[in-house]
Scaffold this motif. Structure first.
Motif, mmCIF file in Angstrom:
data_model
loop_
_atom_site.group_PDB
_atom_site.id
_atom_site.type_symbol
_atom_site.label_atom_id
_atom_site.label_comp_id
_atom_site.label_asym_id
_atom_site.label_seq_id
_atom_site.Cartn_x
_atom_site.Cartn_y
_atom_site.Cartn_z
ATOM 1 N N GLY A 131 0.916 -1.227 -0.249
ATOM 2 C CA GLY A 131 -0.058 -0.118 -0.065
ATOM 3 C C GLY A 131 0.824 1.323 0.144
ATOM 4 O O GLY A 131 1.954 1.131 -0.358
ATOM 5 N N GLY A 132 0.280 2.236 0.684
ATOM 6 C CA GLY A 132 0.924 3.521 0.746
ATOM 7 C C GLY A 132 0.464 4.478 -0.622
ATOM 8 O O GLY A 132 -0.382 4.106 -1.477
ATOM 9 N N ALA A 133 0.699 5.646 -0.598
ATOM 10 C CA ALA A 133 -0.028 6.751 -1.378
ATOM 11 C C ALA A 133 0.497 6.300 -2.852
ATOM 12 O O ALA A 133 -0.353 6.526 -3.550
ATOM 13 N N THR A 134 1.893 5.959 -3.244
ATOM 14 C CA THR A 134 2.223 5.714 -4.603
ATOM 15 C C THR A 134 1.301 4.455 -5.078
ATOM 16 O O THR A 134 0.825 4.594 -6.204
ATOM 17 N N ALA A 135 1.330 3.356 -4.300
ATOM 18 C CA ALA A 135 0.494 2.113 -4.797
ATOM 19 C C ALA A 135 -1.087 2.562 -4.754
ATOM 20 O O ALA A 135 -1.622 2.086 -5.806
ATOM 21 N N ALA A 136 -1.455 3.317 -3.904
ATOM 22 C CA ALA A 136 -3.016 3.887 -3.974
ATOM 23 C C ALA A 136 -3.147 4.668 -5.385
ATOM 24 O O ALA A 136 -4.230 4.327 -6.043
ATOM 25 N N SER A 137 -2.343 5.464 -5.648
ATOM 26 C CA SER A 137 -2.583 6.340 -6.886
ATOM 27 C C SER A 137 -2.462 5.431 -8.091
ATOM 28 O O SER A 137 -3.468 5.511 -9.119
ATOM 29 N N GLN A 138 -1.686 4.387 -8.200
ATOM 30 C CA GLN A 138 -1.633 3.358 -9.082
ATOM 31 C C GLN A 138 -2.886 2.678 -9.326
ATOM 32 O O GLN A 138 -3.265 2.447 -10.267
ATOM 33 N N ASP A 139 -3.508 2.091 -8.041
ATOM 34 C CA ASP A 139 -4.623 1.403 -8.003
ATOM 35 C C ASP A 139 -5.705 2.096 -8.586
ATOM 36 O O ASP A 139 -6.790 1.511 -9.439
ATOM 37 N N VAL A 140 -5.931 3.439 -8.072
ATOM 38 C CA VAL A 140 -6.968 4.160 -8.752
ATOM 39 C C VAL A 140 -6.990 4.466 -10.179
ATOM 40 O O VAL A 140 -7.878 4.242 -10.959
ATOM 41 N N SER A 141 -5.802 4.763 -10.753
ATOM 42 C CA SER A 141 -5.496 4.901 -12.154
ATOM 43 C C SER A 141 -5.666 3.932 -12.948
ATOM 44 O O SER A 141 -6.500 3.980 -13.827
ATOM 45 N N GLU A 142 -5.354 2.533 -12.492
ATOM 46 C CA GLU A 142 -5.734 1.344 -13.217
ATOM 47 C C GLU A 142 -7.008 1.157 -13.275
ATOM 48 O O GLU A 142 -7.674 0.472 -14.085
ATOM 49 N N THR A 143 -7.675 1.192 -12.151
ATOM 50 C CA THR A 143 -9.083 1.018 -12.090
ATOM 51 C C THR A 143 -10.052 1.846 -12.935
ATOM 52 O O THR A 143 -10.963 1.165 -13.612
#
Length: 727
Positions: free
Chosen positions: A521-533
């Motif tokens: 997790g973390g902000a960087t991973a969350a940003s990536q998750d939101v973008s890919e979703t």
């Protein structure tokens, strides 16, 4: 009583005011009510906007960013962190120091400042670099102090963070550089004034004056738009206490509300002017304008609202709030155009009529006929429809090509202007501790401490990882946290690959051997998750919006090819706009800071531009359909339709381009992308598509443009967008 049809109205003498006229539809009846109760309608709007403004001022706003996305690893990690590590749940800012002579020489000035910060409002804890050797760079010239806040960034008042920045920078000298970084610091820095909004309003007024040659005529669409925007902003501020509305929503409301409001009011006002020139008295002209252009505005507004509400299905909190807020704004601007504008036209109708007729006399004396240039353009296109169509489509496809390589993400301090303290802090941390320090991944291990140590040991030796911190146990011992620092910067593709590698290749074997649950997790991973979703869900959203809009066009124009053509061309203009912002903001053209495209941008641009494109489509095609119904001559219908609407579509597009384009002046990267994307899409739609491709396509289709299979024609309900007397 028989009524004139189409352009035959221009042969009719002016009707006495109040005389009986052709049947009036619902929109004409609405205009009639606004005309009869002009002062009541105007005072009602003033009272409602004033009440909303006073109420929102008294209650304040409760804007809140919500990037949670249930079902993703990063969200599961965040939930676990809150459950087991609440003492570390607050966000933080970093006070970064640089002294080429060595940070230790500044300890006497740093320690008192950090002690003062520790007792400031909004601060939970401060960790000095002199208490943590890992917070000092290897050469000893750069260090940072971690300031843990009492809550998440959105929960800590910006004023409190701004005071932290002021106190920290108060000890800076010519030898000691002090900067403050982190998301909270980014949000707390002074923002530029409303330059973009003011520039857009001035540009709109100038274009309207040039179009109508009268300050009074020019001001009415602008006044209508400003009333609508004023009410919408106050209403959304109140709604933010109930719904999740992001803090960057108000400028978007200004952007969309001003552009759409002027656009809708202009289309109605221009038709009103056309009816005056055809001999109608002001009251009748207002009713006819609402019965034709008013229907177009209502249809277009509903299309935009449907597209925006479709964003709710994407499942992201902040995006849902933006979609709802902009949909309400469009609804209010549509209501203002259909109720407030007719009341204003009733108040100033006689003055406007005198000015319009005086202009017509001057034009006639010069031997000019309105619309002749557009007729000439239409003839030129009709002589060579295939080359025109091919050139236009190839140009749009060429501009669309860069969008195939678009990378979605979120801006961070590395994208901030060079003069901001958050950008300076970002650069110093990257210089002292490596590019990945600004975007650590937070790996949570749900298991015992031995499991945490095993996971940390493996992560430390994984390719792409510069460093992995010791496993930090939570207060209840059920969870361990490992901070993983990539070798690449947060927005680098290498960091994206590392997140996937850790989740797909590293975590499963570790879970098998340790029996623990491992989440990245973390902000960087969350940003990536939101973008890919968002990228994964976007095609379904596009398909639904295009399908619903095409069905509406099928019902209105009773044609198979009109909605197919409209859908394809609207998608082309949007993809071309996305290609342009990819070149500018992802590849750094024209001096822009290279980085990913904000994850919200494609969905927002699609929802708004698709609706606005339908606006112009319906306005142009409905005029062509009027001529087709009257003459059954496809070529003449196209020429007269373009002659009647080309000027107003171009003017409306120019206004929206300036309003949207003015937001490139904003200091916010997302607003810059949003403004440029909308401006480019409107430019291409109004110039390339409406003036070139649509006339060429309609010429090639001929009478087949209005073809509808007989069985389908019998089953479909009849929906009209022209005046009742023209049906």
């Amino acid at each position: 009583m028989s009524s004139p049809r189409g352009s035959a109205a221009s042969l009719a003498p002016p009707a006495p005011q109040g005389a009986a006229s052709a049947p009036v539809g619902r929109f004409g009846a609405l205009a009639g009510w606004a005309q009869r109760h002009r002062w009541a309608a105007l005072l009602l709007w003033v009272a409602v906007v004033a009440a909303i403004t006073l109420g929102s001022t008294a209650a304040g706003s409760a804007y809140k960013n919500d990037f949670s996305l249930p079902g993703t690893d990063s969200q599961a990690a965040t939930d676990l962190f809150k459950k087991h590590g609440s003492d570390q749940a607050g966000d933080s800012v970093e006070i970064v120091f640089k002294d080429t002579a060595g940070i230790k020489s500044d300890q006497d000035s740093l320690e008192p400042m950090l002690a003062k910060v520790k007792h400031m409002a909004g601060v939970a804890d401060v960790r000095s670099p002199f208490a943590d050797a890992s917070a000092v760079s290897k050469d000893g010239t750069i260090a940072y102090a971690s300031v843990t806040l009492e809550g998440k960034t959105e929960d800590v008042p910006k004023e409190d963070v701004a005071k932290i920045i002021d106190v920290a920078q108060s000890i800076a000298t010519e030898h000691l550089q002090v900067e403050v970084g982190g998301e909270a610091a980014r949000n707390a820095e002074d923002k530029a004034g409303p330059t973009a909004e003011l520039a857009g309003i001035v540009a709109a007024l100038v274009i309207l004056v040039l179009l109508f040659g009268s300050l009074l005529a020019a001001s009415l669409p602008l006044i209508t738009a400003l009333f609508a925007v004023g009410g919408a902003i106050g209403l959304i501020a109140l709604a933010s206490h109930i719904f999740t509305v992001a803090d960057f929503t108000p400028p978007i409301l200004m952007l969309v509300g001003l552009g759409v409001g002027v656009d809708y009011a202009l289309l109605i006002f221009y038709r009103y002017r056309h009816e005056l020139l055809a001999g109608a008295q002001p009251a009748e002209a207002g009713r006819k304008a609402l019965d034709s252009a008013g229907r177009t505005v209502f249809f277009a507004g509903c299309t935009v609202i449907v597209a925006l509400l479709g964003l709710v299905a994407l499942g992201l909190g902040s995006l849902q709030g933006i979609a709802l807020a902009v949909a309400i704004t469009v609804l209010i601007t549509m209501a203002a155009s259909l109720v407030l504008l007719p009341a204003l036209l009733a108040l100033f109708g006689r003055r406007i009529q005198r000015h319009v007729l005086k202009q017509q006399v001057k034009t006639t004396e010069k031997g000019k006929t309105e619309g002749n240039r557009w007729r000439s353009m239409a003839r030129a296109v009709q002589r060579r429809p295939i080359p025109t169509l091919l050139v236009g489509v190839i140009a749009l496809l060429a501009l669309s090509a860069p969008a195939l390589g678009m990378r979605l993400g979120f801006a961070d301090s590395g994208n901030d202007p060079q003069e901001t303290t958050s950008r300076h802090a970002y650069d110093l941390l990257a210089e002292g501790f490596g590019p990945g320090f600004n975007g650590p991944l937070i790996v949570l291990v749900k298991g015992d401490q031995e499991a945490g140590k095993a996971v940390q040991a493996k992560l430390a030796t994984t390719a792409g990882v510069a460093e992995a911190s010791p496993a930090l146990p939570s207060a209840d011992g059920a969870l361990s946290t490992v901070f993983v620092y990539p070798t690449t910067s947060p927005q680098d593709e290498g960091t994206v690959d590392l997140v996937h590698h850790l989740r797909d290749d590293v975590a499963p074997p570790l879970e098998h051997t340790t029996g623990a649950e491992v989440l990245v997790g973390g902000a960087t991973a969350a940003s990536q998750d939101v973008s890919e979703t968002l990228a994964d869900r976007l095609p379904l959203f596009v398909a639904v919006v295009v399908g619903v809009s095409s069905l509406l066009l099928l019902l209105v124009f009773r044609s198979i090819w009109i909605p197919v053509k409209a859908a394809i061309l609207n998608l082309l203009s949007i993809s071309a706009a996305l290609g342009v912002i990819t070149l500018v903001f992802q590849h750094g053209w024209f001096g822009a800071q290279p980085g990913p495209i904000e994850a919200f941008i494609p969905a927002l641009i699609f929802a708004i531009v698709f609706g606005l494109s339908m606006d112009y489509e319906v306005f142009l095609i409905s005029r062509i359909h009027e001529e087709w119904t009257r003459t059954k001559d496809p070529s003449q219908s196209v020429r007269e339709g373009l002659a009647s609407t080309g000027k107003v579509i171009t003017a409306a597009a120019a206004i929206m381009m300036f309003v949207f384009g003015a937001f490139v002046l904003s200091s916010d990267r997302m607003l810059q992308q949003f403004g440029l994307g909308l401006a480019v899409a409107i430019l291409l739609d109004a110039v390339v598509i409406r003036c070139l491709i649509v006339p060429a396509a309609m010429q090639m289709l001929g009478k087949w443009a209005w073809w509808l299979p007989a069985p389908l024609a019998r089953k479909l309900p009849k929906v009209s967008i022209e005046r009742p007397e023209q049906n």
